[in-house]
Design a protein around this motif. Structure first.
Motif, short mmCIF file in Angstrom:
data_model
loop_
_atom_site.label_atom_id
_atom_site.label_comp_id
_atom_site.label_asym_id
_atom_site.label_seq_id
_atom_site.Cartn_x
_atom_site.Cartn_y
_atom_site.Cartn_z
N ALA A 100 0.88 -1.16 0.00
CA ALA A 100 0.00 0.00 0.00
C ALA A 100 0.92 1.21 0.00
O ALA A 100 2.10 1.11 0.37
CB ALA A 100 -0.91 0.03 1.22
N SER A 101 0.41 2.35 -0.40
CA SER A 101 1.25 3.55 -0.42
C SER A 101 1.70 3.90 0.99
O SER A 101 1.02 3.58 1.97
CB SER A 101 0.48 4.73 -1.03
OG SER A 101 -0.54 5.16 -0.15
N ASP B 254 -2.29 -4.72 -3.94
CA ASP B 254 -2.21 -3.36 -3.41
C ASP B 254 -3.50 -3.10 -2.65
O ASP B 254 -4.58 -3.07 -3.22
CB ASP B 254 -2.04 -2.35 -4.54
CG ASP B 254 -1.75 -0.94 -4.03
OD1 ASP B 254 -2.23 -0.58 -2.92
OD2 ASP B 254 -1.04 -0.19 -4.70
N VAL C 120 -0.95 5.93 2.84
CA VAL C 120 -2.07 5.14 3.36
C VAL C 120 -1.64 4.37 4.60
O VAL C 120 -2.37 4.30 5.60
CB VAL C 120 -2.59 4.16 2.28
CG1 VAL C 120 -3.51 3.12 2.89
CG2 VAL C 120 -3.33 4.92 1.19
N SER D 119 -4.33 -0.39 -0.88
CA SER D 119 -4.51 1.04 -0.57
C SER D 119 -5.96 1.46 -0.46
O SER D 119 -6.34 2.15 0.49
CB SER D 119 -3.80 1.89 -1.62
OG SER D 119 -2.40 1.69 -1.58
#
Length: 229
Positions: free
Chosen positions: A153-154, A207, A157, A209
């Motif tokens: 995830a970023s 991902d 985030v 996010s």
């Protein structure tokens, strides 16, 4: 091949805050399997070393701590985290602090420390199966696992998730500080010489996010179902 080595393993690797710990617990409960929180072992080693006044920059000394950890994991209710005891003391909350996480990341690159914990992690593999959560579960600890997930995830985030978690615990933190720590830990984990954080060649990357936990869980269950087909 022993019965233990035949037990299936689902590895879930990824950076801090990607949701892998939550998914690993939910997945293990859904499947009725055992769970390995490998990060807890590194955090416990770091915490135990600090309590024993062992220099974290002395790999051999830290490895001796790892080899002699007096640890017990106690499963709680369905929605409760696993309780962790070090030398009979409940350290569940203590090992989840940012400070302890940073110290764990500091000792994790040391080869002798990783070797001291490697077999201890593999011993968690038993029937009917194991969900292994960490950073090198699919690449190093269980390279033969039939199902490998890499969750990410970023950084933004992940910092927000950690902020909300700490706020619920009554701790006062700043997102900017958490973001800086997360980026520094990512850099340290991804660029270390020994077992760097990366997806296994045969891992499926997710991902998380913008995804709710239940959707991520369903995706992982679908991946596992596909691997069994």
């Amino acid at each position: 091949m022993t019965e233990t080595s035949k037990a299936p393993v689902i590895t879930i690797d990824g950076p801090s805050g990607s949701g892998k710990g939550t998914i690993a617990k939910l997945l293990a409960r859904r499947l009725g399997w055992s769970i390995l929180d490998s990060g807890a072992l590194y955090r416990l080693t770091a915490l135990s070393a600090v309590k024993q006044d062992v220099d974290l920059n002395d790999p051999e000394a830290v490895a001796r701590v790892a080899q002699n950890l007096d640890v017990e994991f106690r499963s709680g209710q369905a929605e409760q985290p696993v309780s962790v005891f070090l030398m009979g003391e409940d350290v569940t909350e203590e090992i989840r602090t940012e400070s302890c996480g940073d110290k764990a990341s500091q000792i994790a690159p040391h080869t002798v420390v990783r070797e001291a914990l490697l077999q201890r992690q593999r011993d968690f593999r038993k029937s009917p199966g194991l969900v292994a959560d960490g950073r090198d579960m699919g690449t190093v600890v269980f390279p033969d696992a039939p199902c490998k997930i890499y969750m990410t995830a970023s950084a933004e985030v992940r910092a927000q998730r950690r902020y909300e978690q700490l706020k619920q615990q009554g701790q006062s933190v700043k997102i900017a500080h958490l973001l800086s720590e997360i980026k520094a830990r990512d850099d340290r984990d991804m660029n270390r010489e020994n077992a760097p954080l990366r997806p296994a060649d045969d891992a499926v990357t997710l991902d998380t996010s913008g995804l709710p936990i239940e959707e991520v869980l369903q995706q992982v269950l679908q991946i596992w179902s596909t691997k069994q087909a």
